[in-house]
Design a protein around this motif. Structure first.
Motif, short mmCIF file in Angstrom:
data_model
loop_
_atom_site.label_atom_id
_atom_site.label_comp_id
_atom_site.label_asym_id
_atom_site.label_seq_id
_atom_site.Cartn_x
_atom_site.Cartn_y
_atom_site.Cartn_z
N GLY A 26 -39.30 33.61 -11.96
CA GLY A 26 -40.37 32.96 -12.70
C GLY A 26 -41.28 32.07 -11.89
N ARG A 27 -41.09 32.01 -10.57
CA ARG A 27 -41.90 31.13 -9.73
C ARG A 27 -42.25 31.81 -8.41
NH1 ARG A 27 -36.97 27.54 -9.61
NH2 ARG A 27 -36.16 29.52 -10.39
N ARG A 28 -43.37 31.44 -7.82
CA ARG A 28 -43.75 31.94 -6.49
C ARG A 28 -43.73 30.75 -5.53
NH1 ARG A 28 -45.96 36.68 -5.21
NH2 ARG A 28 -47.36 35.67 -3.72
N TYR A 29 -42.57 30.53 -4.94
CA TYR A 29 -42.41 29.41 -4.02
C TYR A 29 -43.44 29.46 -2.89
CZ TYR A 29 -37.80 27.77 -5.69
OH TYR A 29 -36.79 27.21 -6.40
N ASP A 178 -27.58 22.16 -27.71
CA ASP A 178 -28.68 22.64 -28.55
C ASP A 178 -29.88 21.73 -28.29
OD1 ASP A 178 -30.26 23.85 -30.45
OD2 ASP A 178 -29.32 22.81 -32.15
N PHE A 179 -30.93 22.26 -27.64
CA PHE A 179 -32.07 21.40 -27.32
C PHE A 179 -33.39 22.03 -27.75
CE2 PHE A 179 -31.22 24.01 -23.55
CZ PHE A 179 -32.47 24.48 -23.21
N ARG A 180 -34.37 21.16 -27.91
CA ARG A 180 -35.70 21.61 -28.35
C ARG A 180 -36.49 22.21 -27.19
NH1 ARG A 180 -37.79 16.24 -31.64
NH2 ARG A 180 -36.01 16.03 -33.07
N HIS A 181 -36.45 21.52 -26.07
CA HIS A 181 -37.18 21.98 -24.89
C HIS A 181 -36.66 21.25 -23.66
CE1 HIS A 181 -39.84 18.57 -26.36
NE2 HIS A 181 -39.48 18.15 -25.16
N PRO A 201 -37.38 27.32 -25.09
CA PRO A 201 -36.15 27.15 -24.31
C PRO A 201 -35.72 28.41 -23.57
CG PRO A 201 -35.90 26.18 -26.49
CD PRO A 201 -37.18 26.96 -26.50
N GLU A 202 -36.17 29.57 -24.02
CA GLU A 202 -35.80 30.82 -23.36
C GLU A 202 -36.70 31.16 -22.17
OE1 GLU A 202 -33.08 32.43 -24.25
OE2 GLU A 202 -32.77 30.86 -25.76
N ARG A 203 -37.73 30.37 -21.96
CA ARG A 203 -38.67 30.64 -20.86
C ARG A 203 -38.85 29.35 -20.06
NH1 ARG A 203 -43.91 33.11 -23.48
NH2 ARG A 203 -44.20 34.05 -21.41
N ARG A 204 -37.83 29.05 -19.24
CA ARG A 204 -37.74 27.76 -18.55
C ARG A 204 -38.94 27.47 -17.67
NH1 ARG A 204 -38.32 23.57 -16.58
NH2 ARG A 204 -36.89 22.33 -15.31
N TRP A 205 -39.51 28.47 -17.02
CA TRP A 205 -40.56 28.20 -16.04
C TRP A 205 -41.96 28.51 -16.57
CZ3 TRP A 205 -39.17 24.96 -12.61
CH2 TRP A 205 -37.83 24.89 -12.25
#
Length: 284
Positions: A26-29, A178-181, A201-205
């Motif tokens: 999900g990231r381009r370092y 269990d968290f919101r974000h 929450p399912e798409r951390r980045w």
């Protein structure tokens, strides 16, 4: 008579330690470090190197900046050699190598949890599992892990087995919260720069700018102050629980990814200026 150009002021040489080929989910370092190198070159003489090469090159530079160099467990021997060489040569390393957060492994999560600070409850011994709040599932991860390497979702019984079979104190167990974000707060030295959060929450980045409240910043500063680094970049990762409070997930103080592509241009420019100021203050 031919005019003589004034001598160029001597500039500090900076070794930017990065792994441009590292693939993070999900990231381009690489994009982030290419950008940072281009901007820091306005002030420093910059060279980039892979973390496996850093120890051999270190003595040629006045300052080493560790950036997106990937999980240390992928090159532990080379990292240990880099630390030893930096101490021997007295080279200034940014971040300083005495960090108490992820730089030293995840033991701090156990320490902070035992002290009653607002972190996800964490234990590292089977005998302590009963102190965790009840949960439908648990997370097991290595203390020396990073970037979700070795992370597993397990039942309570599987968590106990994992701790009993692993080398003592090598694993962490946490309840699945269990968290919101999730939300991250970014600091240079002890100065807050910006915050980003993942609404899904399912798409951390997949991050968006976050307007941190005074209460949010007090939460994040508590951990930055605890770490007691004199200078450097820190990222405080937290989750917003269903009840609305924040719990610490990680304190990134070695090579925190900055998600600079997710902030507005003026915020990005202010970050670069503050980082340059911080680095320059160490070279006088």
């Amino acid at each position: 008579m031919t005019a003589v150009s004034p001598a160029r002021p001597r500039r500090t040489s900076l070794l930017l330690v990065t792994d441009l080929a590292y693939e993070a989910r999900g990231r381009r370092y690489c994009d982030e470090d290419i950008f940072l190198a281009s901007r820091l070159r306005e002030t420093f003489d910059v060279a980039l190197c892979h973390p496996r090469d850093a120890a051999a090159l270190l003595e040629r530079f006045g300052l080493a900046l560790v950036r997106n160099s990937g999980p240390v467990l992928h090159y532990q021997e080379a990292y240990d050699a880099f630390r030893a060489r930096a101490a021997e040569a007295g080279t200034v390393v940014y971040n300083p190598l005495g960090g108490r957060g992820d730089m030293a492994g995840k033991e701090y999560l156990v320490e902070l949890s035992r002290a009653g600070l607002p972190v996800i409850p964490t234990v590292d011994r089977a005998a302590e599992l009963a102190t965790l709040p009840g949960a439908p599932g648990y997370v097991v991860k290595p203390k020396l892990g990073a970037d979700s390497v070795g992370l597993r979702f397990v039942t309570a019984g599987e968590a106990r087995t994992a701790l009993e079979e692993a080398a003592e104190g090598s694993l962490l167990v946490q309840p699945r919260v269990d968290f919101r974000h999730e939300v991250s707060f970014y600091f240079v030295d002890h100065d807050f720069q910006y915050a980003l959060y993942a609404p899904d929450p399912e798409r951390r980045w997949v991050l968006e700018p976050y307007a941190a409240s005074a209460e949010d910043l007090a939460f994040a500063r508590r951990f930055v102050d605890w770490n007691a680094l004199g200078h450097g970049i820190q990222r405080v990762d937290a989750c917003r629980t269903a009840e609305g409070g924040l719990l610490l997930v990680e304190l990134e103080d070695l090579n925190p990814y900055l998600s600079l592509d997710r902030v507005a241009e003026d915020v990005r420019e202010a970050f670069v200026a503050r980082l340059t100021e911080s680095l320059t203050s160490l070279t006088g």
